[in-house]
Design an enzyme around this catalytic site. Structure first.
Site, PDB file in Angstrom:
ATOM      1  N   LYS A 169      27.192  65.861 144.886  1.00  0.00           N
ATOM      2  CA  LYS A 169      28.240  65.741 143.967  1.00  0.00           C
ATOM      3  C   LYS A 169      29.862  65.708 144.367  1.00  0.00           C
ATOM      4  CE  LYS A 169      30.936  68.869 141.312  1.00  0.00           C
ATOM      5  NZ  LYS A 169      32.496  68.299 141.262  1.00  0.00           N
ATOM      6  N   ASN A 170      30.031  65.900 145.846  1.00  0.00           N
ATOM      7  CA  ASN A 170      31.217  66.065 146.777  1.00  0.00           C
ATOM      8  C   ASN A 170      30.611  64.784 147.748  1.00  0.00           C
ATOM      9  OD1 ASN A 170      32.270  67.018 144.327  1.00  0.00           O
ATOM     10  ND2 ASN A 170      32.305  68.729 145.669  1.00  0.00           N
ATOM     11  N   ARG A 172      39.655  65.240 138.050  1.00  0.00           N
ATOM     12  CA  ARG A 172      40.828  64.748 139.175  1.00  0.00           C
ATOM     13  C   ARG A 172      40.318  63.594 140.218  1.00  0.00           C
ATOM     14  NH1 ARG A 172      44.590  67.860 142.808  1.00  0.00           N
ATOM     15  NH2 ARG A 172      43.639  67.420 144.610  1.00  0.00           N
ATOM     16  N   CYS A 215      39.807  70.622 137.106  1.00  0.00           N
ATOM     17  CA  CYS A 215      39.522  71.710 136.739  1.00  0.00           C
ATOM     18  C   CYS A 215      40.648  72.750 136.713  1.00  0.00           C
ATOM     19  CB  CYS A 215      38.624  72.307 138.018  1.00  0.00           C
ATOM     20  SG  CYS A 215      36.939  72.380 138.208  1.00  0.00           S
ATOM     21  N   ARG A 247      46.586  71.398 141.240  1.00  0.00           N
ATOM     22  CA  ARG A 247      46.307  70.874 142.763  1.00  0.00           C
ATOM     23  C   ARG A 247      47.142  69.500 142.739  1.00  0.00           C
ATOM     24  NH1 ARG A 247      39.973  71.067 140.981  1.00  0.00           N
ATOM     25  NH2 ARG A 247      39.699  70.066 142.941  1.00  0.00           N
ATOM     26  N   ASP A 285      33.311  77.137 146.390  1.00  0.00           N
ATOM     27  CA  ASP A 285      32.932  76.554 145.105  1.00  0.00           C
ATOM     28  C   ASP A 285      31.679  77.299 144.771  1.00  0.00           C
ATOM     29  OD1 ASP A 285      33.085  73.111 145.986  1.00  0.00           O
ATOM     30  OD2 ASP A 285      34.274  74.514 144.645  1.00  0.00           O
ATOM     31  N   ARG A 328      29.252  69.406 134.828  1.00  0.00           N
ATOM     32  CA  ARG A 328      29.564  68.229 135.767  1.00  0.00           C
ATOM     33  C   ARG A 328      28.953  67.993 136.926  1.00  0.00           C
ATOM     34  NH1 ARG A 328      35.964  69.455 135.683  1.00  0.00           N
ATOM     35  NH2 ARG A 328      35.849  67.654 136.931  1.00  0.00           N
TER      36      ARG A 328
HETATM   37  C1  EPZ Z   1      37.450  69.194 146.855  1.00  0.00           C
HETATM   38  O1  EPZ Z   1      37.966  68.703 146.242  1.00  0.00           O
HETATM   39  C2  EPZ Z   1      35.958  69.646 146.006  1.00  0.00           C
HETATM   40  N1  EPZ Z   1      36.300  68.513 144.791  1.00  0.00           N
HETATM   41  C3  EPZ Z   1      36.501  70.512 145.555  1.00  0.00           C
HETATM   42  O2  EPZ Z   1      34.801  71.004 145.067  1.00  0.00           O
HETATM   43  C4  EPZ Z   1      36.203  72.018 146.038  1.00  0.00           C
HETATM   44  O3  EPZ Z   1      36.759  72.860 145.595  1.00  0.00           O
HETATM   45  C5  EPZ Z   1      36.957  71.166 146.916  1.00  0.00           C
HETATM   46  O4  EPZ Z   1      37.634  70.257 147.732  1.00  0.00           O
HETATM   47  C6  EPZ Z   1      37.971  72.087 148.155  1.00  0.00           C
HETATM   48  O5  EPZ Z   1      36.332  72.716 149.139  1.00  0.00           O
HETATM   49  C7  EPZ Z   1      35.599  67.208 145.061  1.00  0.00           C
HETATM   50  O6  EPZ Z   1      34.812  66.837 146.516  1.00  0.00           O
HETATM   51  C8  EPZ Z   1      35.029  65.990 144.000  1.00  0.00           C
HETATM   52  P1  EPZ Z   1      41.676  69.938 148.108  1.00  0.00           P
HETATM   53  P2  EPZ Z   1      39.921  68.676 146.377  1.00  0.00           P
HETATM   54  O7  EPZ Z   1      42.178  68.907 148.336  1.00  0.00           O
HETATM   55  O8  EPZ Z   1      39.666  67.815 147.263  1.00  0.00           O
HETATM   56  C9  EPZ Z   1      45.924  71.492 147.994  1.00  0.00           C
HETATM   57  C10 EPZ Z   1      33.796  71.466 142.747  1.00  0.00           C
HETATM   58  O9  EPZ Z   1      33.864  72.842 141.898  1.00  0.00           O
HETATM   59  N2  EPZ Z   1      46.247  70.208 147.874  1.00  0.00           N
HETATM   60  O10 EPZ Z   1      40.875  69.861 149.629  1.00  0.00           O
HETATM   61  O11 EPZ Z   1      40.908  68.823 145.257  1.00  0.00           O
HETATM   62  C11 EPZ Z   1      45.260  72.225 146.602  1.00  0.00           C
HETATM   63  O12 EPZ Z   1      45.744  72.397 145.839  1.00  0.00           O
HETATM   64  C12 EPZ Z   1      34.833  70.824 143.047  1.00  0.00           C
HETATM   65  O13 EPZ Z   1      32.811  71.080 143.116  1.00  0.00           O
HETATM   66  C13 EPZ Z   1      47.161  70.049 147.832  1.00  0.00           C
HETATM   67  O14 EPZ Z   1      48.467  70.949 148.131  1.00  0.00           O
HETATM   68  O15 EPZ Z   1      39.864  69.828 146.789  1.00  0.00           O
HETATM   69  C14 EPZ Z   1      44.419  73.351 147.023  1.00  0.00           C
HETATM   70  O16 EPZ Z   1      44.685  74.613 146.702  1.00  0.00           O
HETATM   71  C15 EPZ Z   1      36.274  72.149 142.759  1.00  0.00           C
HETATM   72  N3  EPZ Z   1      48.177  69.222 148.223  1.00  0.00           N
HETATM   73  C16 EPZ Z   1      43.684  73.157 148.641  1.00  0.00           C
HETATM   74  O17 EPZ Z   1      44.931  71.875 148.638  1.00  0.00           O
HETATM   75  C17 EPZ Z   1      47.409  67.963 148.588  1.00  0.00           C
HETATM   76  O18 EPZ Z   1      47.287  66.755 148.491  1.00  0.00           O
HETATM   77  C18 EPZ Z   1      42.542  72.561 148.635  1.00  0.00           C
HETATM   78  O19 EPZ Z   1      42.176  70.809 148.022  1.00  0.00           O
HETATM   79  C19 EPZ Z   1      45.901  68.001 147.543  1.00  0.00           C
HETATM   80  C20 EPZ Z   1      45.319  69.328 148.447  1.00  0.00           C
END
Ligand code: EPZ
Length: 418
Positions: free
Chosen positions: A22-23, A92, A116, A121, A304, A396
């Protein structure tokens, strides 16, 4: 709203095939907006999140044809550059279209994304990166507008290895004038898959999978055919299900390297894990041992998979500690597990789980995708019946999870609201 009714106590036995990640699918679908060519993508799992991303692309003007798990996307007629709030609220990851639309058209407007309920985020890392590339960002009435007269290559250092920010910036940088370097980039396998897809279109990207990625631009992008990598989190979920039920399951269509952290942790918990070239056999012990785990960006233990491993620890021998370092609020499944008798204490970002002999079935609610998956695993081992509400969260990220586990001997029914 649809529910699952699960009668626990069956050990899972047999083999189960993992679908496309998915990701990886979501950023690759967003990236297809960069080109006027045709993107043919194989192994596209039938997931709610994928359906939402298809709606987003269609809303923007792309033409999509489906044949089984193959999608053909024609980006030539994309002309809308704004994503309505209702679509953004659904998922998101809709914000992943920003880099592609900004790169190709020099403009994009999106509502603050939903997604989620696992902590706020923000998109600050995405937006700071776009500004480094020469975009102007304005935020008003709950919308973010990014526009530019022309992106220029830049050296970007991410404060945190954000997966989405890395993906959005790679997409935009393919159309920036000159070289872009992204340091402290996320190293997830899904980013390597995005690089391979984009290079198939004609982009010039190197370094995905490491913390330093270089992108030459601008590049004229054409058409390509790409097969998505298997879903390492779906694979990990099935491995945990086999371990927790004391079963014996072969998980097929896996890249073992992508689930190494989960394999290591399951072995530490006393689970037998046999690794093949593209499959993994998991044999669960009568009772797992408690382990400690800390979630980290790849290749650390994946956030995850945190809720699924917590279920294993609720019935393990001993006490284990989980620390969730990636998201600040990813324990919504704890209250639901407590309703099933689990002994869990939360102290800040840490969860202390004291193993008990057995969970007991009751009414619980899925609050997000992976929390919902964890409740399915809990229902598989709980005494009597467990009813899980709001299973659309699970849909999802998993294609008919209940059917996959029934094929392994589980007793699960999907019912409409009772
Ligand atoms: C991706 O989300 C995945 N989703 C998530 O999977 C996964 O949990 C996450 O990466 C971490 O591995 C997809 O790929 C569609 P991040 P993403 O940006 O990109 C902070 C699932 O269950 N952050 O790496 O949104 C954020 O708040 C989903 O399949 C900032 O602070 O994750 C978080 O604490 C859930 N500022 C951390 O970084 C930003 O601009 C990780 O977020 C962006 C993120």
């Amino acid at each position: 709203m649809e529910k699952f009714i699960i009668i626990g106590g069956k050990r899972l036995k047999g083999s189960i095939r993992v679908g496309g990640a998915k990701n990886a699918i979501l950023p690759i679908l967003a990236a297809s907006l960069l080109t006027e060519g045709i993107s043919t993508i194989h192994e596209v799992s039938r997931l709610l999140d994928v359906q939402v991303m298809k709606e987003v692309l269609t809303y923007l003007g792309a033409k999509i044809r489906c044949e089984g798990t193959t999608l053909m996307i024609d980006g030539s007629s994309v002309q809308t550059l704004e994503i309505a709030e209702d679509l953004m609220r659904k998922m998101r990851a809709s914000n992943l279209v920003m880099g592609a639309l900004l790169g190709r058209f020099g403009q994009v407007k999106v509502a603050y994304p939903g997604g989620c309920a696992i902590g706020s985020r923000p998109m600050d890392l995405h937006l700071k990166g776009f500004i480094s590339l020469g975009a102007n960002i304005t935020e008003k009435h709950g919308y973010v507008i990014a526009e530019t007269n022309g992106l220029r290559g830049a050296a970007i250092h991410l404060d945190f290895p954000s997966v989405g920010a890395t993906e959005n910036l790679i997409m935009a940088a393919t159309q920036a004038q000159g070289q872009t370097i992204i340091r402290n980039s996320a190293k997830e396998p899904e980013i390597v898959d995005l690089q391979n897809f984009l290079n198939g279109l004609g982009a010039k990207i190197r370094g995905a999978g490491t913390d330093l990625i270089k992108i030459e631009g601008p590049t004229r992008l054409g058409s390509t055919t790409h097969t998505v990598i298997p879903d390492r989190i779906e694979a990990g979920t099935h491995m945990a299900a086999a371990a927790i039920t004391g079963g014996d399951v072969v998980v097929e269509n896996v890249i073992p390297e992508h689930v190494e952290a989960v394999t290591a942790k399951l072995r530490e918990a006393g689970v037998e894990v046999e690794v093949g070239d593209d499959r993994i056999r998991v044999q669960g012990p009568p009772r797992p041992k408690a382990v400690d785990l800390k979630t980290l960006p790849y290749p650390g233990f994946p956030t995850d998979m945190q809720s699924q491993m917590m279920v294993l620890m609720t019935v393990a021998e001993g006490t284990g500690v989980i620390s969730e370092t990636v998201f600040e609020n990813r324990y919504k499944h704890v209250d639901e597990l407590r309703r099933m008798g689990a002994d869990i204490k939360i102290e800040g970002r840490a969860a202390i789980i004291k193993g008990i002999p057995k969970l007991s079935g009751t009414f619980v609610e899925a609050t997000d995708l992976r929390a919902g998956a964890a409740l399915v695993l809990a229902g598989l081992i709980a005494e009597d019946a467990t009813v899980i509400e709001n299973v659309w969260h699970i849909d999802r990220g998993y294609e008919h999870l209940e059917r996959k586990y029934v094929a392994l001997g589980a007793r699960i029914m999907r019912v409409n609201g009772i």
